[in-house]
Write a protein that holds these residues in place. Structure first.
Motif, PDB file in Angstrom:
ATOM      1  N   HIS A 243      17.963 111.550 -10.308  1.00  0.00           N
ATOM      2  CA  HIS A 243      18.582 110.405  -9.633  1.00  0.00           C
ATOM      3  C   HIS A 243      19.224 109.406 -10.605  1.00  0.00           C
ATOM      4  CE1 HIS A 243      14.848 108.368 -10.729  1.00  0.00           C
ATOM      5  NE2 HIS A 243      15.421 107.214 -10.398  1.00  0.00           N
ATOM      6  N   ASP A 244      18.655 109.262 -11.800  1.00  0.00           N
ATOM      7  CA  ASP A 244      19.173 108.276 -12.751  1.00  0.00           C
ATOM      8  C   ASP A 244      20.028 108.911 -13.839  1.00  0.00           C
ATOM      9  OD1 ASP A 244      18.442 105.828 -11.761  1.00  0.00           O
ATOM     10  OD2 ASP A 244      16.489 105.786 -12.782  1.00  0.00           O
ATOM     11  N   LYS A 247      22.459 107.042 -15.936  1.00  0.00           N
ATOM     12  CA  LYS A 247      22.039 106.108 -16.989  1.00  0.00           C
ATOM     13  C   LYS A 247      22.344 106.639 -18.383  1.00  0.00           C
ATOM     14  CE  LYS A 247      18.410 103.383 -14.823  1.00  0.00           C
ATOM     15  NZ  LYS A 247      16.955 103.126 -14.821  1.00  0.00           N
ATOM     16  N   HIS A 272      25.438 103.131 -12.645  1.00  0.00           N
ATOM     17  CA  HIS A 272      24.799 104.426 -12.895  1.00  0.00           C
ATOM     18  C   HIS A 272      24.720 105.342 -11.658  1.00  0.00           C
ATOM     19  CE1 HIS A 272      20.887 102.643 -11.565  1.00  0.00           C
ATOM     20  NE2 HIS A 272      20.544 103.901 -11.331  1.00  0.00           N
ATOM     21  N   HIS A 297      20.768 106.147  -4.207  1.00  0.00           N
ATOM     22  CA  HIS A 297      19.325 105.855  -4.299  1.00  0.00           C
ATOM     23  C   HIS A 297      19.028 104.366  -4.458  1.00  0.00           C
ATOM     24  CE1 HIS A 297      20.094 106.102  -8.684  1.00  0.00           C
ATOM     25  NE2 HIS A 297      18.985 105.355  -8.826  1.00  0.00           N
ATOM     26  N   HIS A 298      20.070 103.536  -4.593  1.00  0.00           N
ATOM     27  CA  HIS A 298      19.826 102.083  -4.623  1.00  0.00           C
ATOM     28  C   HIS A 298      20.325 101.393  -3.355  1.00  0.00           C
ATOM     29  CE1 HIS A 298      17.950 101.682  -8.510  1.00  0.00           C
ATOM     30  NE2 HIS A 298      18.889 102.462  -9.069  1.00  0.00           N
ATOM     31  N   ASP A 326      11.488 105.987  -6.183  1.00  0.00           N
ATOM     32  CA  ASP A 326      11.997 105.212  -7.318  1.00  0.00           C
ATOM     33  C   ASP A 326      11.366 103.812  -7.329  1.00  0.00           C
ATOM     34  OD1 ASP A 326      13.654 104.664  -9.511  1.00  0.00           O
ATOM     35  OD2 ASP A 326      15.254 103.862  -8.232  1.00  0.00           O
TER      36      ASP A 326
HETATM   37 FE   LIG Z   1      18.432 104.110 -10.468  1.00  0.00          FE
END
Ligand SMILES: [Fe+2]
Ligand SMILES: [Fe+2]
Lengths: 419, 105
Positions: A243-244, A247, A272, A297-298, A326
């Motif tokens: 998911h990240d 980044k 990201h 996801h945010h 998360d």
């Molecule tokens: Fe994230």
């Protein structure tokens, strides 16, 4: 010709029966034995055999024999010249008496003569030798007539088709098996790659070491609680692991900032999800929509999330799931500017935010999983392994979970369970 | 069903076995008739009587199996007798050459 008519009728009956036998796709061995009987009985042939050709071994292996005795070879090999000649001959009967020059008939002359083999019919289907029929003398002792040879070839075509069909089936089975193995290999490769990526993402962020891996595991727990299939659970775990991934392109000093980052840095960090989507989109993911999980996801149910401020149903379900995993990890691990929060506090937060940030039924699933582990009903102590024994043994955690679960309605007005 | 009545005489040289062909003859299962004949031949039978009273028609598979019986009998120096053969079957056997190798009663 008149007196031959009953003979013809009898032979054509056998030909029709043979066609039916081949079309019925019974047991292959039985089909071949029956075929040999039909050919023999159609014309009163004393003995014979049907062989299947192995191209790789270049040999004719007997599938069925009649009256050839134990001393007739069960496997007869062809040389390249024989193969070439048989192919050139096509599906036509070769009279042994006039084909003595062929190496095949020289090599096997003793056996062929001893059993009185008069005809050899190479079974050629689509320019390939699939087998051969060996036929001995007729009960009448007379030579084969032209029309009899024609009937034999017509019957041979059926037998050849039966063998070719069988070969094709075996080939399909072999390829399916190969494919399955290949798929397993690919799956393992994909799995390993995903884990390697997760480790790489986590490397960049020393304060949240292991974050991606943990989010993957929490996602897996939630998916399991929702009774998803094994593939779907694996997809959820993968979405969590990756998911990240966006980044990777954010400057290390922003990710690692030991203070609350400023607006500019925040804007940089908030890219990201979109970057993650760009990275994951071109990859074919076998299970869930992993790129969408990274992108959204945010997002929050109430529309206050980023990047697009989507509300509830607009957010892909997998993204809601990863969002919960998360957030849970963010609350339960130490951050550079903030120590982790006590378990009861976190449960409370999730309960309050169900319907605001989180999909309520996902919160329910998550809490239920945790409660089951505390009650000793879970196979593995996954929460304890991820959060530590002490953390999970916090005073009153079971009670907090129970009352939160009692209070939570499994679905919000807007959210629908859609596993 | 294959029924066998074997009123074998005591005299080995003329030991006789009667095999009922039945209607199994026309299927792959008819191979068991040939096996049965071979057993009889192995045990010293010199005269095999194949009884066709329960066989209506004989197809190519049946012919092939009977040829196998004839072949086995030859290897054992035994005689084959076809009994109760219908007229049309007899004609078929004439045509295909079977009657050259058997006695028809
Ligand atoms: Fe994230
Ligand atoms: Fe994250």
């Amino acid at each position: 010709m008149i007196e031959q008519q009953p003979k013809l009728i009898h032979a054509f009956g056998a030909l029709a029966e043979l066609g039916q036998e081949v079309a019925n796709k019974n047991n292959f061995q039985e089909t071949i034995r029956t075929s040999l009987h039909l050919v023999s009985g159609a014309l009163g042939i004393m003995r014979g055999g049907v062989a299947r050709y192995s191209r790789f071994g270049r040999e004719l292996n007997m599938l069925a024999v009649r009256g050839l005795g134990d001393d007739f070879p069960l496997s007869l090999s062809l040389c390249m010249e024989d193969e070439r000649q048989f192919l050139a001959n096509g599906l036509n009967a070769i009279e042994v008496a006039s084909a003595r020059v062929l190496p095949f008939f020289q090599v096997y002359s003793v056996s062929i003569d001893a059993k009185g083999i008069e005809l050899l019919v190479p079974l050629i289907i689509r320019d390939e030798i699939v087998g051969a029929m060996f036929l001995g003398e007729k009960a009448t002792g007379e030579p084969y007539s032209t029309y009899e040879i024609e009937i034999i070839c017509a019957m041979g075509r059926h037998v050849g088709v039966a063998i070719a069909q069988r070969n094709l089936m075996a080939e399909i089975e072999r390829r399916a098996e190969e494919n399955r193995k290949l798929f397993d290999d690919l799956r393992t490769t994909y799995h390993d790659t995903v884990k390697a990526f997760a480790a790489a993402i986590d490397c960049k962020d020393k304060y949240t070491e292991g974050h991606s891996v943990r989010v993957g595991k929490y996602s897996e727990i939630i998916a399991n609680e929702l009774d998803w299939t094994a593939d779907q659970v694996e997809g959820a775990a993968t979405a969590g692991y990756l998911h990240d991934v966006g980044k990777l392109t954010v400057e290390r000093k922003i990710i690692n900032a030991p203070y609350r980052i400023n607006a500019k840095e925040s804007a940089e960090l908030n890219k990201h999800p979109a970057v993650g989507f760009e990275i994951l989109q071109p990859i074919h993911h076998p299970f869930t929509d992993v790129p969408l999980a990274a992108k959204y996801h945010h997002e929050r149910l109430d529309g206050r999330g980023y990047p697009d401020g989507l509300i509830d149903r607009e957010i892909p379900y997998i993204a809601k799931l990863v969002n919960l995993a998360d957030s849970f990890d963010a609350m339960t691990t130490d951050r550079p500017y903030k120590a982790r929060r006590p378990a009861g506090d976190v449960i409370d937060d999730m309960r309050r935010n169900a319907g605001q940030q989180f999909a309520p039924e996902l919160v329910v699933a998550f809490m239920r999983g945790m409660l089951r582990e505390l009650a000793g009903d879970a196979k593995e102590k996954r929460f304890r392994r991820l959060l530590g024994r002490e953390y999970m043994e916090a005073e009153g955690l079971t009670t907090t979970l129970r009352s939160a679960l009692n209070e939570l309605r499994p679905t919000s007005e807007m959210t629908r369970i859609d596993p | 069903m294959i029924r066998e009545t074997s009123p074998e005489t005591n005299d080995d040289a003329t030991a006789t076995a009667v095999i009922t062909a039945g209607d199994y003859l026309n299927k792959l299962a008819g191979e068991s008739i040939e096996r049965l004949c071979r057993e009889k031949l192995d045990s010293g039978v010199k005269r095999l009587v194949v009884d066709f009273s329960e066989t209506e028609i004989i197809n190519s598979i049946g012919v092939s199996i009977l040829l196998d019986v004839i072949d086995s009998a030859k290897k054992h120096d035994a005689k084959v007798v076809f009994a109760e053969l219908r007229e049309d079957s007899r004609e078929l056997f004439d045509m295909l050459g079977l009657t050259k190798h058997v006695t028809i009663v």
